[in-house]
Write a protein that holds these residues in place. Structure first.
Motif, PDB file in Angstrom:
ATOM      1  N   GLU A 341      -5.116  67.491  60.051  1.00 13.73           N
ATOM      2  CA  GLU A 341      -4.821  67.279  58.634  1.00 13.73           C
ATOM      3  C   GLU A 341      -5.112  68.508  57.781  1.00 13.73           C
ATOM      4  OE1 GLU A 341      -6.240  64.321  55.079  1.00 13.73           O
ATOM      5  OE2 GLU A 341      -5.887  63.447  57.061  1.00 13.73           O
ATOM      6  N   PRO A 342      -6.271  69.203  57.959  1.00 15.48           N
ATOM      7  CA  PRO A 342      -6.494  70.413  57.151  1.00 15.48           C
ATOM      8  C   PRO A 342      -5.488  71.521  57.427  1.00 15.48           C
ATOM      9  CG  PRO A 342      -8.553  69.625  58.126  1.00 15.48           C
ATOM     10  CD  PRO A 342      -7.449  68.863  58.781  1.00 15.48           C
ATOM     11  N   ILE A 343      -4.886  71.494  58.619  1.00 15.36           N
ATOM     12  CA  ILE A 343      -3.864  72.492  58.935  1.00 15.36           C
ATOM     13  C   ILE A 343      -2.564  72.167  58.201  1.00 15.36           C
ATOM     14  CG2 ILE A 343      -2.486  73.494  60.807  1.00 15.36           C
ATOM     15  CD1 ILE A 343      -4.809  72.824  62.714  1.00 15.36           C
ATOM     16  N   LEU A 344      -2.199  70.883  58.185  1.00 11.19           N
ATOM     17  CA  LEU A 344      -0.948  70.469  57.548  1.00 11.19           C
ATOM     18  C   LEU A 344      -1.084  70.329  56.039  1.00 11.19           C
ATOM     19  CD1 LEU A 344       0.224  67.651  60.000  1.00 11.19           C
ATOM     20  CD2 LEU A 344       1.098  69.987  59.850  1.00 11.19           C
ATOM     21  N   ARG A 345      -2.280  69.882  55.584  1.00 16.50           N
ATOM     22  CA  ARG A 345      -2.419  69.494  54.186  1.00 16.50           C
ATOM     23  C   ARG A 345      -2.060  70.615  53.202  1.00 16.50           C
ATOM     24  NH1 ARG A 345      -7.518  66.405  51.436  1.00 16.50           N
ATOM     25  NH2 ARG A 345      -7.034  64.973  53.140  1.00 16.50           N
ATOM     26  N   PRO A 346      -2.564  71.854  53.372  1.00 19.67           N
ATOM     27  CA  PRO A 346      -2.241  72.868  52.359  1.00 19.67           C
ATOM     28  C   PRO A 346      -0.743  73.097  52.175  1.00 19.67           C
ATOM     29  CG  PRO A 346      -4.029  73.611  53.769  1.00 19.67           C
ATOM     30  CD  PRO A 346      -3.470  72.381  54.405  1.00 19.67           C
ATOM     31  N   SER A 347      -0.009  73.198  53.308  1.00 20.08           N
ATOM     32  CA  SER A 347       1.422  73.464  53.191  1.00 20.08           C
ATOM     33  C   SER A 347       2.163  72.267  52.612  1.00 20.08           C
ATOM     34  CB  SER A 347       2.009  73.837  54.555  1.00 20.08           C
ATOM     35  OG  SER A 347       1.743  72.822  55.499  1.00 20.08           O
ATOM     36  N   LEU A 348       1.789  71.053  53.048  1.00 20.93           N
ATOM     37  CA  LEU A 348       2.477  69.864  52.537  1.00 20.93           C
ATOM     38  C   LEU A 348       2.131  69.610  51.075  1.00 20.93           C
ATOM     39  CD1 LEU A 348       2.220  67.415  55.576  1.00 20.93           C
ATOM     40  CD2 LEU A 348       4.264  68.552  54.701  1.00 20.93           C
ATOM     41  N   LEU A 349       0.858  69.774  50.719  1.00 19.98           N
ATOM     42  CA  LEU A 349       0.474  69.545  49.327  1.00 19.98           C
ATOM     43  C   LEU A 349       1.062  70.598  48.408  1.00 19.98           C
ATOM     44  CD1 LEU A 349      -3.240  68.333  49.514  1.00 19.98           C
ATOM     45  CD2 LEU A 349      -1.130  67.003  49.511  1.00 19.98           C
ATOM     46  N   SER A 350       1.251  71.796  48.921  1.00 21.12           N
ATOM     47  CA  SER A 350       1.877  72.828  48.088  1.00 21.12           C
ATOM     48  C   SER A 350       3.337  72.493  47.796  1.00 21.12           C
ATOM     49  CB  SER A 350       1.785  74.192  48.780  1.00 21.12           C
ATOM     50  OG  SER A 350       2.585  74.216  49.953  1.00 21.12           O
ATOM     51  N   LEU A 351       3.958  71.725  48.702  1.00 17.11           N
ATOM     52  CA  LEU A 351       5.348  71.304  48.486  1.00 17.11           C
ATOM     53  C   LEU A 351       5.439  70.028  47.671  1.00 17.11           C
ATOM     54  CD1 LEU A 351       6.703  71.842  52.123  1.00 17.11           C
ATOM     55  CD2 LEU A 351       7.163  73.289  50.132  1.00 17.11           C
ATOM     56  N   PHE A 378       7.864  58.870  67.294  1.00 17.86           N
ATOM     57  CA  PHE A 378       6.740  58.020  66.892  1.00 17.86           C
ATOM     58  C   PHE A 378       5.395  58.735  67.029  1.00 17.86           C
ATOM     59  CE2 PHE A 378       9.161  53.822  67.801  1.00 17.86           C
ATOM     60  CZ  PHE A 378       9.842  53.988  66.605  1.00 17.86           C
ATOM     61  N   SER A 379       5.224  59.565  68.060  1.00 16.77           N
ATOM     62  CA  SER A 379       3.951  60.247  68.211  1.00 16.77           C
ATOM     63  C   SER A 379       3.722  61.233  67.073  1.00 16.77           C
ATOM     64  CB  SER A 379       3.866  60.957  69.568  1.00 16.77           C
ATOM     65  OG  SER A 379       4.943  61.850  69.738  1.00 16.77           O
ATOM     66  N   THR A 380       4.801  61.870  66.610  1.00 16.19           N
ATOM     67  CA  THR A 380       4.694  62.766  65.454  1.00 16.19           C
ATOM     68  C   THR A 380       4.294  61.986  64.212  1.00 16.19           C
ATOM     69  OG1 THR A 380       6.359  64.266  66.357  1.00 16.19           O
ATOM     70  CG2 THR A 380       5.948  64.384  63.991  1.00 16.19           C
ATOM     71  N   ALA A 381       4.914  60.832  64.014  1.00 18.37           N
ATOM     72  CA  ALA A 381       4.580  60.008  62.853  1.00 18.37           C
ATOM     73  C   ALA A 381       3.128  59.566  62.912  1.00 18.37           C
ATOM     74  CB  ALA A 381       5.503  58.796  62.787  1.00 18.37           C
ATOM     75  N   ALA A 382       2.677  59.127  64.076  1.00 16.12           N
ATOM     76  CA  ALA A 382       1.297  58.665  64.220  1.00 16.12           C
ATOM     77  C   ALA A 382       0.295  59.776  63.935  1.00 16.12           C
ATOM     78  CB  ALA A 382       1.079  58.109  65.624  1.00 16.12           C
ATOM     79  N   LEU A 383       0.646  61.001  64.304  1.00 13.35           N
ATOM     80  CA  LEU A 383      -0.262  62.130  64.156  1.00 13.35           C
ATOM     81  C   LEU A 383      -0.324  62.639  62.721  1.00 13.35           C
ATOM     82  CD1 LEU A 383      -2.107  64.085  65.704  1.00 13.35           C
ATOM     83  CD2 LEU A 383      -0.106  65.520  66.137  1.00 13.35           C
ATOM     84  N   THR A 384       0.740  62.507  61.977  1.00 18.45           N
ATOM     85  CA  THR A 384       0.826  63.158  60.656  1.00 18.45           C
ATOM     86  C   THR A 384       0.801  62.199  59.474  1.00 18.45           C
ATOM     87  OG1 THR A 384       3.257  63.124  60.710  1.00 18.45           O
ATOM     88  CG2 THR A 384       2.157  65.057  61.644  1.00 18.45           C
ATOM     89  N   ILE A 385       0.907  60.896  59.707  1.00 18.59           N
ATOM     90  CA  ILE A 385       1.148  59.991  58.591  1.00 18.59           C
ATOM     91  C   ILE A 385      -0.075  59.817  57.678  1.00 18.59           C
ATOM     92  CG2 ILE A 385       0.471  57.757  59.572  1.00 18.59           C
ATOM     93  CD1 ILE A 385       3.359  56.803  58.583  1.00 18.59           C
ATOM     94  N   THR A 386      -1.282  60.187  58.167  1.00 18.07           N
ATOM     95  CA  THR A 386      -2.452  60.102  57.290  1.00 18.07           C
ATOM     96  C   THR A 386      -2.367  61.085  56.120  1.00 18.07           C
ATOM     97  OG1 THR A 386      -3.631  61.625  58.757  1.00 18.07           O
ATOM     98  CG2 THR A 386      -4.010  59.269  59.092  1.00 18.07           C
ATOM     99  N   VAL A 387      -1.513  62.096  56.258  1.00 14.85           N
ATOM    100  CA  VAL A 387      -1.343  63.060  55.165  1.00 14.85           C
ATOM    101  C   VAL A 387      -0.717  62.394  53.940  1.00 14.85           C
ATOM    102  CG1 VAL A 387      -0.342  65.302  54.550  1.00 14.85           C
ATOM    103  CG2 VAL A 387      -1.135  64.898  56.861  1.00 14.85           C
TER     104      VAL A 387
END
Length: 468
Positions: A341-351, A378-387
């Motif tokens: 999540e900390p890896i994805l969050r900055p880029s996604l939140l910036s968008l 589905f595995s991608t969704a399960a891994l990233t959906i908490t964002v």
């Protein structure tokens, strides 16, 4: 050679998983997280390649066993099986079984087809109506395909279209698409609804009601369906007239005979369930409870018999969806989600400050991942959906709006191996419906339709307050 390729594919995924488990290459990810990632990647190999026709349950069993071996609790690895999504799914699969068993699904299809003067335009419109009608009665896309695709092949033959020609692809691909796209617009219209509901973190689940799903997602999926149909109409419609007499489908309908008691009971129960689903805000009976009560009625009226409890639905699919839903909890408990999540969050939140850009980037990202994460992503969704939690709390983007990216990815196809429902349809039609190039053309049409739908839906979502 094809079978060898499948084995090699599984071996490649297994080696990647083994490397992750032994080398632990990801800085900041605990050992348990590495082991869980290794297990899921190995299971993905079995899900994607399925050597020797292995069922999805093989990969599911590997994930469940691996989770327990590497220290997760039973209520974590099997969390999906106590989710309301699975208890909506199981009765809903029986709904599809009843449509097939009683012949009600075929009756609905021929009733629509015989209601219009045969033409290429009326054919497209007929498939659209059939898709909506069957989606309202069962979320099982497999069942809808099993009902519709044999009829589509009969229409191809009645129209004297050469197999795998543009005309054949026009008929077959529109029939296929109407089994998928329209029903995505409401919670119980496709399996995507229960799955996304199951993936959502607990704090967001209450926001995914039947009413909210329909209010937010019905418009974009109607737009996708209509735009896709129009594009396929102009790309693949034959130049010559359809050339079949008007009474063609009337004869097929007449051959079904008078409506039977079983069909009447089925339509009452299924339509009654749909009404209850859509009025949950008034009576406050959960969707899962309504679905289970409907299943009780079907059993009580003996539309489902004792032997059919085990044979009436595909329990391999149930196990797959239960484990797929469990992945979100598994990733959280093993700290994989907390690591990524900390890896994805900055880029996604910036968008996320620009909802349109955020959705477009997320949508195309998931489409790209679908070339690898084949089982619907589905595995991608399960891994990233908490964002979606910070995206909602910080930017006011409703989780169902954000889920649009996952839904578009689930229905995405550009190459036939990416979409299991394409492969199922090809098997039913014995590869006589379309050629690979037609699938790619339809995939391009779908991408265009999805982008236009996102553009048009933005002002609508702002108007109803689901984007702040």
């Amino acid at each position: 050679m094809f079978k060898d390729t499948r084995v090699l594919g599984v071996a490649a995924f297994a080696l990647i998983g083994l490397f992750i488990g032994i080398a632990k290459p990801f800085v900041g990810l605990p050992a348990q997280g590495h082991f869980i990632m290794a297990t899921v990647i190995a299971a993905l190999g079995f899900w994607i390649f399925r050597p020797g026709g292995l069922p999805f349950s093989a990969g599911c069993s590997l994930i469940l066993a691996g989770g327990l071996i590497f220290g997760l609790k039973y209520d974590v690895v099997a969390s999906g099986f106590v989710s309301s999504a699975v208890w909506v799914l199981i009765p809903a699969l029986y709904f599809g079984f009843i449509l097939q068993k009683t012949g009600l699904g075929k009756r609905i299809a021929y009733l629509v087809l015989k209601s219009f003067k045969p033409s290429w335009l009326s054919m497209a419109f007929s498939w659209f109506i059939i898709g909506i009608a069957l989606s309202a009665l069962t979320p099982s896309i497999t069942v809808r395909i099993a009902i519709v695709m044999p009829i589509a092949l009969s229409v191809v033959e009645a129209c004297k279209q050469e197999y795998r020609s543009k005309g054949s692809a026009f008929i077959a691909l529109l029939a296929w698409a109407m089994c998928l796209f329209p029903g995505t617009g409401w919670l119980t219209g496709s399996l995507s609804g229960p799955i996304i509901l199951g993936f959502l973190p607990p704090e967001l689940k209450p926001m995914a009601t039947f009413e909210a799903w329909f209010q937010i997602l019905a418009l974009p999926w109607l737009l996708i369906t209509v735009i896709f149909t129009v594009l396929v109409y102009f790309i693949m419609k034959p130049k010559e007239a359809i050339g079949i007499p008007r009474d063609t489908f009337e004869k097929e309908y007449a051959d079904l005979g008078p409506i039977r008691r079983e069909e009447i009971i089925a339509i009452i129960v299924l339509v009654g369930s749909l009404v209850m689903f859509s009025t949950e805000r008034i009576h406050h009976i959960p969707t899962a409870a309504t679905a289970l009560a409907a299943l009780f009625l079907l059993i009580m009226f003996k539309l489902i018999t004792v032997p059919e409890i085990s044979s009436g639905i595909n329990w391999d699919v149930v196990m797959f969806f239960g484990v797929a839903i469990s992945l979100q909890t598994i990733f959280v408990a093993s700290q994989v989600s907390g690591w990524i999540e900390p890896i994805l969050r900055p880029s996604l939140l910036s968008l996320a400050s620009n909802p349109l850009i955020f959705l477009l980037v997320a949508t195309f990202g998931i489409m790209l991942i679908r070339f690898i994460d084949v089982p619907w992503g589905f595995s991608t969704a399960a891994l990233t959906i908490t964002v979606l939690i910070p995206i909602y709390t910080q930017f006011g983007i409703h989780p169902l709006v954000s889920s649009m990216a996952y839904l578009i990815g689930i229905n995405f196809v550009l190459l036939n191996y990416q979409q299991p429902f394409i492969l199922i349809s090809e098997g039913i039609m014995q590869n006589r419906g379309w050629a690979p190039v037609h699938v790619t053309l339809a995939g391009v049409a779908y991408i265009i339709a999805a982008v236009i739908a996102l553009l048009v839906s933005m002002p609508y979502w702002r108007m109803i307050g689901v984007i702040q």
